[in-house]
Write a protein that holds these residues in place. Structure first.
Motif: not given
Length: 76
Positions: A4-8, A29-30, A50-55, A60-64
């Motif tokens: 996982l990666t959290l873009f912020q 863990d991300f 923030p955007v959470l990406r499943d690598n 991708e899961l966008d906020w909120p």
């Protein structure tokens, strides 16, 4: 590299909230990536963070999102 990666962004209160939700949901863990460091990432994620990406899947899961939505995203 984590799955996982959290873009912020730096100094992003929404990103802080996303981190709290991820802790609440006990997300695995991300990696964190700051979009401010890259014109390409800024262009892609700048207004979405923030955007959470499943690598693994590329989803991708966008906020909120809340803990329940995050757990659903992780199960899919």
């Amino acid at each position: 590299m984590a799955d996982l990666t959290l873009f912020q962004r730096d100094y992003c209160h929404l990103c802080d909230q996303a981190l709290a939700v991820m802790a609440e949901a006990r997300a695995p863990d991300f990696d964190s990536v700051w979009v401010d460091d890259s014109p390409t990432l800024e262009s892609r994620y700048g207004t979405r963070v923030p955007v959470l990406r499943d690598n693994l899947s590329g989803r991708e899961l966008d906020w909120p999102f809340d803990a329940a939505r995050l757990l659903e995203f992780l199960r899919d």
